[in-house]
Motif scaffolding. Structure first.
Motif, PDB file in Angstrom:
ATOM      1  N   ASN A 120       0.837  -1.216   0.000  1.00 31.44           N
ATOM      2  CA  ASN A 120       0.000   0.000   0.000  1.00 31.44           C
ATOM      3  C   ASN A 120       0.865   1.257   0.000  1.00 31.44           C
ATOM      4  O   ASN A 120       0.599   2.207  -0.723  1.00 31.44           O
ATOM      5  CB  ASN A 120      -0.881   0.051   1.256  1.00 31.44           C
ATOM      6  CG  ASN A 120      -2.157  -0.707   1.036  1.00 31.44           C
ATOM      7  OD1 ASN A 120      -2.463  -1.092  -0.088  1.00 31.44           O
ATOM      8  ND2 ASN A 120      -2.897  -0.931   2.121  1.00 31.44           N
ATOM      9  N   ASP A 121       1.904   1.248   0.850  1.00 29.38           N
ATOM     10  CA  ASP A 121       2.793   2.414   0.926  1.00 29.38           C
ATOM     11  C   ASP A 121       3.538   2.606  -0.395  1.00 29.38           C
ATOM     12  O   ASP A 121       3.680   3.726  -0.894  1.00 29.38           O
ATOM     13  CB  ASP A 121       3.802   2.252   2.076  1.00 29.38           C
ATOM     14  CG  ASP A 121       3.157   2.468   3.445  1.00 29.38           C
ATOM     15  OD1 ASP A 121       1.989   2.904   3.480  1.00 29.38           O
ATOM     16  OD2 ASP A 121       3.822   2.200   4.464  1.00 29.38           O
ATOM     17  N   LEU A 122       4.005   1.476  -0.937  1.00 29.41           N
ATOM     18  CA  LEU A 122       4.746   1.533  -2.205  1.00 29.41           C
ATOM     19  C   LEU A 122       3.843   2.127  -3.309  1.00 29.41           C
ATOM     20  O   LEU A 122       4.240   3.063  -4.022  1.00 29.41           O
ATOM     21  CB  LEU A 122       5.186   0.112  -2.558  1.00 29.41           C
ATOM     22  CG  LEU A 122       6.202  -0.108  -3.671  1.00 29.41           C
ATOM     23  CD1 LEU A 122       6.856  -1.476  -3.511  1.00 29.41           C
ATOM     24  CD2 LEU A 122       5.617   0.019  -5.042  1.00 29.41           C
ATOM     25  N   ASP A 123       2.617   1.595  -3.406  1.00 32.44           N
ATOM     26  CA  ASP A 123       1.683   2.086  -4.439  1.00 32.44           C
ATOM     27  C   ASP A 123       1.385   3.560  -4.219  1.00 32.44           C
ATOM     28  O   ASP A 123       1.345   4.353  -5.168  1.00 32.44           O
ATOM     29  CB  ASP A 123       0.367   1.294  -4.393  1.00 32.44           C
ATOM     30  CG  ASP A 123       0.545  -0.141  -4.884  1.00 32.44           C
ATOM     31  OD1 ASP A 123       1.581  -0.429  -5.512  1.00 32.44           O
ATOM     32  OD2 ASP A 123      -0.348  -0.969  -4.616  1.00 32.44           O
ATOM     33  N   CYS A 124       1.165   3.923  -2.957  1.00 32.03           N
ATOM     34  CA  CYS A 124       0.805   5.312  -2.634  1.00 32.03           C
ATOM     35  C   CYS A 124       1.923   6.275  -3.078  1.00 32.03           C
ATOM     36  O   CYS A 124       1.666   7.295  -3.719  1.00 32.03           O
ATOM     37  CB  CYS A 124       0.539   5.419  -1.134  1.00 32.03           C
ATOM     38  SG  CYS A 124       0.224   7.082  -0.594  1.00 32.03           S
ATOM     39  N   MET A 125       3.168   5.926  -2.754  1.00 28.52           N
ATOM     40  CA  MET A 125       4.292   6.818  -3.110  1.00 28.52           C
ATOM     41  C   MET A 125       4.467   6.903  -4.621  1.00 28.52           C
ATOM     42  O   MET A 125       4.621   8.003  -5.165  1.00 28.52           O
ATOM     43  CB  MET A 125       5.587   6.336  -2.429  1.00 28.52           C
ATOM     44  CG  MET A 125       5.626   6.646  -0.937  1.00 28.52           C
ATOM     45  SD  MET A 125       7.226   6.238  -0.201  1.00 28.52           S
ATOM     46  CE  MET A 125       6.923   4.599   0.428  1.00 28.52           C
ATOM     47  N   PHE A 126       4.438   5.757  -5.307  1.00 29.48           N
ATOM     48  CA  PHE A 126       4.633   5.812  -6.764  1.00 29.48           C
ATOM     49  C   PHE A 126       3.450   6.502  -7.452  1.00 29.48           C
ATOM     50  O   PHE A 126       3.640   7.322  -8.357  1.00 29.48           O
ATOM     51  CB  PHE A 126       4.868   4.411  -7.356  1.00 29.48           C
ATOM     52  CG  PHE A 126       6.339   4.120  -7.496  1.00 29.48           C
ATOM     53  CD1 PHE A 126       7.059   4.614  -8.585  1.00 29.48           C
ATOM     54  CD2 PHE A 126       7.014   3.393  -6.530  1.00 29.48           C
ATOM     55  CE1 PHE A 126       8.428   4.381  -8.693  1.00 29.48           C
ATOM     56  CE2 PHE A 126       8.384   3.161  -6.631  1.00 29.48           C
ATOM     57  CZ  PHE A 126       9.092   3.654  -7.714  1.00 29.48           C
ATOM     58  N   ASN A 127       2.231   6.171  -7.007  1.00 24.76           N
ATOM     59  CA  ASN A 127       1.053   6.748  -7.679  1.00 24.76           C
ATOM     60  C   ASN A 127       0.978   8.256  -7.480  1.00 24.76           C
ATOM     61  O   ASN A 127       0.506   8.984  -8.350  1.00 24.76           O
ATOM     62  CB  ASN A 127      -0.240   6.082  -7.186  1.00 24.76           C
ATOM     63  CG  ASN A 127      -0.346   4.655  -7.693  1.00 24.76           C
ATOM     64  OD1 ASN A 127       0.258   4.313  -8.702  1.00 24.76           O
ATOM     65  ND2 ASN A 127      -1.096   3.823  -6.990  1.00 24.76           N
TER      66      ASN A 127
END
Ligand SMILES: NC(=O)c1ccc[n+]([C@@H]2O[C@H](COP(=O)([O-])OP(=O)(O)OC[C@H]3O[C@@H](n4cnc5c(N)ncnc54)[C@H](OP(=O)(O)O)[C@@H]3O)[C@@H](O)[C@H]2O)c1
Length: 269
Positions: free
Chosen positions: A118-125
């Motif tokens: 979730n954190d990874l997706d949030c930062m990249f998105n």
């Protein structure tokens, strides 16, 4: 602050679009533009927290009677929301001159192997996909009028990776690669591509990174004389109020106690 005798005139009448204007650097930049142009400009302020944008709008309108401010709730990690935002931009605000592509965040300090998806997706998105989408939507307009400034909020993390920052650093380094290519693609136009890479700035950034744990956030920055959001806002306004032939292409802006992400001097109490 004075940006030189011609800066107010150069900014007058411009339409400035700021993402992440509800706090920190984005909010300070809105205030600094209003002040530098003596209110003679249009601001489009976006972020997810509309109530914060509306209170900033009221504050600016009270101080600058001629200013025009549009606030829009916009989550830049939602591509369909970005599409809708540009489609529904009122005509009065549609001729954007400057994009401050500022919305961004870090989530956590987990090492690789333990990073939440979730954190990874949030930062990249947010930091990469959303940022690029904003540029993609605006560039046709900038090309058509052969002018426009794109200010990308990079970071000291655009130049240096550190343990616990693999994803945040990867997003800011991806953004730097994108921005550098964009600058090269734009050399036959008068569009200016400007990347600002702040060091440690005292904003809500660390609170967000620690998921709202203000004690942990305060501890991280203990003894460090951080930059203020105003310091970066002044740079943004200065860079975009130069003569059109001048591009401050990339700049690392650090507090005096910092020489790189991992070289920071802390005062002991
Ligand atoms: N502070 C530092 O030390 C530092 C250093 C280098 C670079 N930067 C960069 O500077 C930029 C601004 O950060 P800051 O320090 O001002 O942090 P901040 O005080 O936390 O402000 C971040 C802003 O981004 C907005 N935002 C976050 N996610 C968003 C999303 N999905 N959609 C739309 N808006 C979103 C937030 O508004 P909402 O929550 O209302 O949406 C807020 O207005 C970021 O790109 C950050 O990476 C900061």
């Amino acid at each position: 602050m004075s940006y030189g005798s011609k800066a107010t005139g150069r900014l007058a009448g411009k339409t400035i679009l700021i993402t992440g204007a509800s706090a920190g650097i984005g909010e300070a930049t809105a205030i600094e533009y209003a002040s530098a142009a003596k209110g003679e400009l249009k601001l489009i302020l976006t972020a997810r927290r509309l109530e914060k944008l509306d209170s900033l709008k009221s504050k600016l309108e009270a101080e600058f009677p001629n200013i025009k401010v549009l606030t829009v709730k916009l989550d830049v990690s939602d591509l369909s929301a970005i599409e809708k935002f540009f489609k529904e931009l009122p005509k009065e605000f549609s001729d954007v001159d400057v994009l401050i592509n500022n919305a961004g965040l870090a989530k956590g300090f987990a090492n690789v192997g333990e990073i939440s998806q979730n954190d990874l997706d949030c930062m990249f998105n947010t930091n990469v996909i959303g940022n690029i989408a904003m540029v993609q939507h605006l560039l046709p307009l900038f090309k058509k009028k052969n002018s426009g400034d794109i200010v990308q909020l990079g970071s000291v993390a655009s130049r240096e990776s550190y343990p616990g920052g693999a994803i945040y650093c990867a997003t800011k380094q991806a953004l730097r690669a994108f921005t550098s290519a964009l600058r090269k693609e734009s050399i036959n136009t008068k569009i200016r591509i400007i990347e600002i890479q702040p060091g440690s700035v005292d904003t809500e950034f660390s609170d967000v990174r620690f998921y709202g744990d203000k004690v942990a956030s305060k501890k991280l920055n203990e003894g460090i004389e951080q930059l203020s959001a105003d310091d970066i806002a002044e740079m943004i306004v200065f860079f975009t109020s130069r003569k059109q032939n001048t591009v401050v292409a990339e700049s690392l802006i650090l507090p005096t106690c910092q020489a790189s992400r991992s070289h920071t001097y802390r005062h002991s109490k």
